[in-house]
Design a protein around this motif. Sequence first.
Motif, PDB file in Angstrom:
ATOM      1  N   SER A 218      17.213 -41.991  10.956  1.00 47.36           N
ATOM      2  CA  SER A 218      16.359 -41.230  11.872  1.00 47.36           C
ATOM      3  C   SER A 218      15.840 -39.937  11.246  1.00 47.36           C
ATOM      4  O   SER A 218      15.317 -39.071  11.957  1.00 47.36           O
ATOM      5  CB  SER A 218      17.137 -40.889  13.145  1.00 47.36           C
ATOM      6  N   LEU A 219      15.947 -39.800   9.931  1.00 48.28           N
ATOM      7  CA  LEU A 219      15.534 -38.557   9.272  1.00 48.28           C
ATOM      8  C   LEU A 219      14.053 -38.259   9.493  1.00 48.28           C
ATOM      9  O   LEU A 219      13.650 -37.101   9.616  1.00 48.28           O
ATOM     10  CB  LEU A 219      15.830 -38.632   7.773  1.00 48.28           C
ATOM     11  N   TYR A 220      13.233 -39.297   9.519  1.00 45.57           N
ATOM     12  CA  TYR A 220      11.786 -39.102   9.630  1.00 45.57           C
ATOM     13  C   TYR A 220      11.268 -39.377  11.042  1.00 45.57           C
ATOM     14  O   TYR A 220      10.060 -39.420  11.261  1.00 45.57           O
ATOM     15  CB  TYR A 220      11.057 -40.002   8.619  1.00 45.57           C
ATOM     16  N   TYR A 221      12.194 -39.554  11.990  1.00 48.68           N
ATOM     17  CA  TYR A 221      11.791 -39.844  13.371  1.00 48.68           C
ATOM     18  C   TYR A 221      11.674 -38.530  14.131  1.00 48.68           C
ATOM     19  O   TYR A 221      12.647 -37.806  14.297  1.00 48.68           O
ATOM     20  CB  TYR A 221      12.843 -40.748  14.033  1.00 48.68           C
ATOM     21  N   ASN A 222      10.463 -38.207  14.597  1.00 46.44           N
ATOM     22  CA  ASN A 222      10.235 -36.889  15.182  1.00 46.44           C
ATOM     23  C   ASN A 222      10.343 -36.893  16.702  1.00 46.44           C
ATOM     24  O   ASN A 222      10.549 -37.938  17.327  1.00 46.44           O
ATOM     25  CB  ASN A 222       8.875 -36.331  14.733  1.00 46.44           C
ATOM     26  N   TYR A 223      10.177 -35.723  17.284  1.00 45.75           N
ATOM     27  CA  TYR A 223      10.368 -35.567  18.724  1.00 45.75           C
ATOM     28  C   TYR A 223       9.264 -36.233  19.535  1.00 45.75           C
ATOM     29  O   TYR A 223       9.376 -36.346  20.761  1.00 45.75           O
ATOM     30  CB  TYR A 223      10.456 -34.082  19.075  1.00 45.75           C
ATOM     31  N   LYS A 224       8.181 -36.685  18.890  1.00 48.85           N
ATOM     32  CA  LYS A 224       7.122 -37.400  19.587  1.00 48.85           C
ATOM     33  C   LYS A 224       7.279 -38.918  19.470  1.00 48.85           C
ATOM     34  O   LYS A 224       6.373 -39.675  19.794  1.00 48.85           O
ATOM     35  CB  LYS A 224       5.754 -36.980  19.044  1.00 48.85           C
ATOM     36  N   ASN A 225       8.439 -39.325  18.954  1.00 53.06           N
ATOM     37  CA  ASN A 225       8.825 -40.738  18.950  1.00 53.06           C
ATOM     38  C   ASN A 225       8.020 -41.594  17.963  1.00 53.06           C
ATOM     39  O   ASN A 225       7.646 -42.725  18.267  1.00 53.06           O
ATOM     40  CB  ASN A 225       8.735 -41.342  20.353  1.00 53.06           C
ATOM     41  N   TYR A 226       7.734 -41.064  16.795  1.00 57.06           N
ATOM     42  CA  TYR A 226       7.224 -41.872  15.700  1.00 57.06           C
ATOM     43  C   TYR A 226       7.713 -41.269  14.387  1.00 57.06           C
ATOM     44  O   TYR A 226       8.240 -40.161  14.346  1.00 57.06           O
ATOM     45  CB  TYR A 226       5.692 -41.990  15.738  1.00 57.06           C
ATOM     46  N   PHE A 227       7.544 -41.997  13.306  1.00 52.17           N
ATOM     47  CA  PHE A 227       8.033 -41.558  12.004  1.00 52.17           C
ATOM     48  C   PHE A 227       6.943 -40.741  11.300  1.00 52.17           C
ATOM     49  O   PHE A 227       5.751 -41.074  11.367  1.00 52.17           O
ATOM     50  CB  PHE A 227       8.427 -42.764  11.144  1.00 52.17           C
ATOM     51  N   SER A 228       7.378 -39.690  10.617  1.00 52.12           N
ATOM     52  CA  SER A 228       6.400 -38.816   9.974  1.00 52.12           C
ATOM     53  C   SER A 228       7.049 -38.002   8.875  1.00 52.12           C
ATOM     54  O   SER A 228       8.273 -37.870   8.806  1.00 52.12           O
ATOM     55  CB  SER A 228       5.779 -37.862  11.012  1.00 52.12           C
ATOM     56  N   ILE A 229       6.197 -37.463   8.005  1.00 51.27           N
ATOM     57  CA  ILE A 229       6.592 -36.402   7.095  1.00 51.27           C
ATOM     58  C   ILE A 229       5.738 -35.187   7.428  1.00 51.27           C
ATOM     59  O   ILE A 229       4.713 -35.309   8.106  1.00 51.27           O
ATOM     60  CB  ILE A 229       6.423 -36.802   5.611  1.00 51.27           C
ATOM     61  N   LEU A 230       6.163 -34.024   6.982  1.00 47.41           N
ATOM     62  CA  LEU A 230       5.538 -32.786   7.434  1.00 47.41           C
ATOM     63  C   LEU A 230       4.662 -32.158   6.364  1.00 47.41           C
ATOM     64  O   LEU A 230       4.989 -32.168   5.174  1.00 47.41           O
ATOM     65  CB  LEU A 230       6.611 -31.791   7.866  1.00 47.41           C
ATOM     66  N   LEU A 231       3.558 -31.622   6.828  1.00 46.90           N
ATOM     67  CA  LEU A 231       2.648 -30.847   5.988  1.00 46.90           C
ATOM     68  C   LEU A 231       2.609 -29.429   6.540  1.00 46.90           C
ATOM     69  O   LEU A 231       2.164 -29.203   7.669  1.00 46.90           O
ATOM     70  CB  LEU A 231       1.252 -31.460   5.998  1.00 46.90           C
ATOM     71  N   LEU A 232       3.098 -28.481   5.760  1.00 48.75           N
ATOM     72  CA  LEU A 232       3.067 -27.065   6.118  1.00 48.75           C
ATOM     73  C   LEU A 232       1.987 -26.403   5.275  1.00 48.75           C
ATOM     74  O   LEU A 232       1.924 -26.632   4.064  1.00 48.75           O
ATOM     75  CB  LEU A 232       4.423 -26.414   5.854  1.00 48.75           C
ATOM     76  N   ALA A 233       1.131 -25.590   5.902  1.00 50.07           N
ATOM     77  CA  ALA A 233       0.009 -25.018   5.157  1.00 50.07           C
ATOM     78  C   ALA A 233      -0.334 -23.618   5.655  1.00 50.07           C
ATOM     79  O   ALA A 233      -0.098 -23.277   6.820  1.00 50.07           O
ATOM     80  CB  ALA A 233      -1.218 -25.923   5.262  1.00 50.07           C
ATOM     81  N   VAL A 234      -0.906 -22.836   4.747  1.00 46.40           N
ATOM     82  CA  VAL A 234      -1.473 -21.527   5.048  1.00 46.40           C
ATOM     83  C   VAL A 234      -2.935 -21.576   4.637  1.00 46.40           C
ATOM     84  O   VAL A 234      -3.254 -22.040   3.531  1.00 46.40           O
ATOM     85  CB  VAL A 234      -0.751 -20.395   4.294  1.00 46.40           C
ATOM     86  N   CYS A 235      -3.835 -21.126   5.510  1.00 53.79           N
ATOM     87  CA  CYS A 235      -5.266 -21.166   5.179  1.00 53.79           C
ATOM     88  C   CYS A 235      -5.860 -19.765   5.214  1.00 53.79           C
ATOM     89  O   CYS A 235      -5.303 -18.838   5.805  1.00 53.79           O
ATOM     90  CB  CYS A 235      -6.018 -22.086   6.147  1.00 53.79           C
ATOM     91  N   ASP A 236      -7.027 -19.622   4.574  1.00 58.48           N
ATOM     92  CA  ASP A 236      -7.753 -18.359   4.614  1.00 58.48           C
ATOM     93  C   ASP A 236      -8.827 -18.421   5.695  1.00 58.48           C
ATOM     94  O   ASP A 236      -8.894 -19.368   6.476  1.00 58.48           O
ATOM     95  CB  ASP A 236      -8.333 -18.019   3.244  1.00 58.48           C
ATOM     96  N   ALA A 237      -9.707 -17.435   5.726  1.00 53.73           N
ATOM     97  CA  ALA A 237     -10.705 -17.357   6.790  1.00 53.73           C
ATOM     98  C   ALA A 237     -11.840 -18.353   6.622  1.00 53.73           C
ATOM     99  O   ALA A 237     -12.641 -18.536   7.541  1.00 53.73           O
ATOM    100  CB  ALA A 237     -11.268 -15.934   6.864  1.00 53.73           C
ATOM    101  N   SER A 238     -11.930 -19.006   5.469  1.00 46.49           N
ATOM    102  CA  SER A 238     -12.974 -20.006   5.237  1.00 46.49           C
ATOM    103  C   SER A 238     -12.431 -21.428   5.340  1.00 46.49           C
ATOM    104  O   SER A 238     -13.031 -22.366   4.816  1.00 46.49           O
ATOM    105  CB  SER A 238     -13.623 -19.786   3.864  1.00 46.49           C
ATOM    106  N   HIS A 239     -11.280 -21.587   5.984  1.00 48.41           N
ATOM    107  CA  HIS A 239     -10.648 -22.891   6.236  1.00 48.41           C
ATOM    108  C   HIS A 239     -10.142 -23.576   4.976  1.00 48.41           C
ATOM    109  O   HIS A 239      -9.911 -24.786   4.980  1.00 48.41           O
ATOM    110  CB  HIS A 239     -11.616 -23.842   6.968  1.00 48.41           C
ATOM    111  N   LYS A 240      -9.947 -22.841   3.914  1.00 52.42           N
ATOM    112  CA  LYS A 240      -9.361 -23.413   2.695  1.00 52.42           C
ATOM    113  C   LYS A 240      -7.866 -23.139   2.678  1.00 52.42           C
ATOM    114  O   LYS A 240      -7.407 -22.083   3.127  1.00 52.42           O
ATOM    115  CB  LYS A 240     -10.014 -22.823   1.444  1.00 52.42           C
ATOM    116  N   PHE A 241      -7.123 -24.085   2.138  1.00 54.33           N
ATOM    117  CA  PHE A 241      -5.678 -23.925   2.059  1.00 54.33           C
ATOM    118  C   PHE A 241      -5.301 -23.003   0.910  1.00 54.33           C
ATOM    119  O   PHE A 241      -5.841 -23.112  -0.197  1.00 54.33           O
ATOM    120  CB  PHE A 241      -5.003 -25.285   1.877  1.00 54.33           C
ATOM    121  N   ILE A 242      -4.352 -22.112   1.178  1.00 53.65           N
ATOM    122  CA  ILE A 242      -3.835 -21.211   0.145  1.00 53.65           C
ATOM    123  C   ILE A 242      -2.530 -21.770  -0.411  1.00 53.65           C
ATOM    124  O   ILE A 242      -2.309 -21.760  -1.621  1.00 53.65           O
ATOM    125  CB  ILE A 242      -3.594 -19.799   0.719  1.00 53.65           C
ATOM    126  N   PHE A 243      -1.664 -22.234   0.482  1.00 56.94           N
ATOM    127  CA  PHE A 243      -0.391 -22.852   0.099  1.00 56.94           C
ATOM    128  C   PHE A 243      -0.196 -24.113   0.941  1.00 56.94           C
ATOM    129  O   PHE A 243      -0.610 -24.170   2.100  1.00 56.94           O
ATOM    130  CB  PHE A 243       0.792 -21.897   0.345  1.00 56.94           C
TER     131      PHE A 243
END
Length: 415
Positions: A218-243
């Motif tokens: 159940s490591l990849y089973y999330n609280y919305k009841n499907y399997f997933s991996i996570l994408l964490l991101a930081v963006c700037d003011a022009s919608h580009k990802f920084i990290f």
Amino acid sequence: MAGNEELLLVALLAKKKSKRRSVERKVHVHPILSSRMNTGAHHTLFNDLCADEKKFFNYFLMSRPSFEELLSYVRRDITGTTTNMRECIAPDEKLDVTLSGKLVMAVEAGRWEVPDAESAVAIVGTPVEPGKWYLATGDTITDLQYQYRLGVSTIAKIIREVCKAIWERVKTVCFPDVTERLWLEIAAQFYQKTDFPHCLGALDGKHIRVIKPENSGSLYYNYKNYFSILLLAVCDASHKFIFIDVGAYGKSSDSTVFKESKFFRKLENQTLNVPAPQESYSGFGTPMPFVFVADEAFGLSQHIVRPYAGKFLSQKKRIFNYRLSRARRLIECSFGILANKWRIFHRPLNVSLSLAEDIIKACCVLHNFVRDRDGVRIEDTLTVEGLFDMEPAAGPTSRLASHLRDKFADYFVSD
């Protein structure tokens, strides 16, 4: 007795060898695939697309100059070796295969069927005959096999190879090292677009749907009841990802993933070149630090500012939450553009975890790459269900962090 066992063993070995012979291929290359140089999609369509810039962009989701520049970065890594037996596939054809379907076709050989009708309904949302699920949802490697006249295993290998090359060779171009000067430019853009001062970026995480990884429990089973991996991101003011940070377990919360990310460690170790507190804007009585804006899923800290919780808030707190949401919506828009541009995120990734991470990272790189060179089209900004919010997680809040948020709130209601 021993002699009977030896005879039985010999019979089993003979049967195994005959079965192995029966599945041997009758031809080295199937006649349909052998006509690739004459009837394959790349050899019949690519030159015509190059003659029409609009059609080229619609097909590859980037302009021809951007395609050529991208190819120049990855050419060395995706160039094969021609032998006496066969000629290698050209680098431009490999990039064509990967991009032509907007990365929606990345499916490894051998993982084709949905286990049962119930699983198909849970994933797709409508009744689908088991084994026909991919035919009901879009292009697959099977489709590309006949379009490009390439084998299934060959296409799967090409997609993995190209995605790795895009990440390794282009990430330094699209994710440059941040300097104090770059942070100040980002903060100025945020203030210009959202009226939120001293903001270095918007932070959020999304669930990327995947088919259940083997032996993962159940490591990849999330609280919305499907399997997933996570994408964490930081963006700037022009919608580009920084990290970006890719690959955390689906069951994890935003706050947990953030605290285990490289970005958080650099932030805590003060190695991100974040500018020192400044009195950059009128209304601040003392120098104010630079912060990142986030939603309720993240804990409040000296570096992260989140909304006030609760329903019956004072006017000052409501105004602060409104101003914060104006700045934070940029990361939501960034994820929306990513999912609309690269349609692979519209359905679960039926690939191994390592390939899923390669695809996600390649898409994030291409997101920045295309925005820098070709801008954004209005259809890319339309809302579509593809990425999903991560689970909120409450955490301890320091008095200093709360005082910092109050100072921002005071600024927004000051004259």
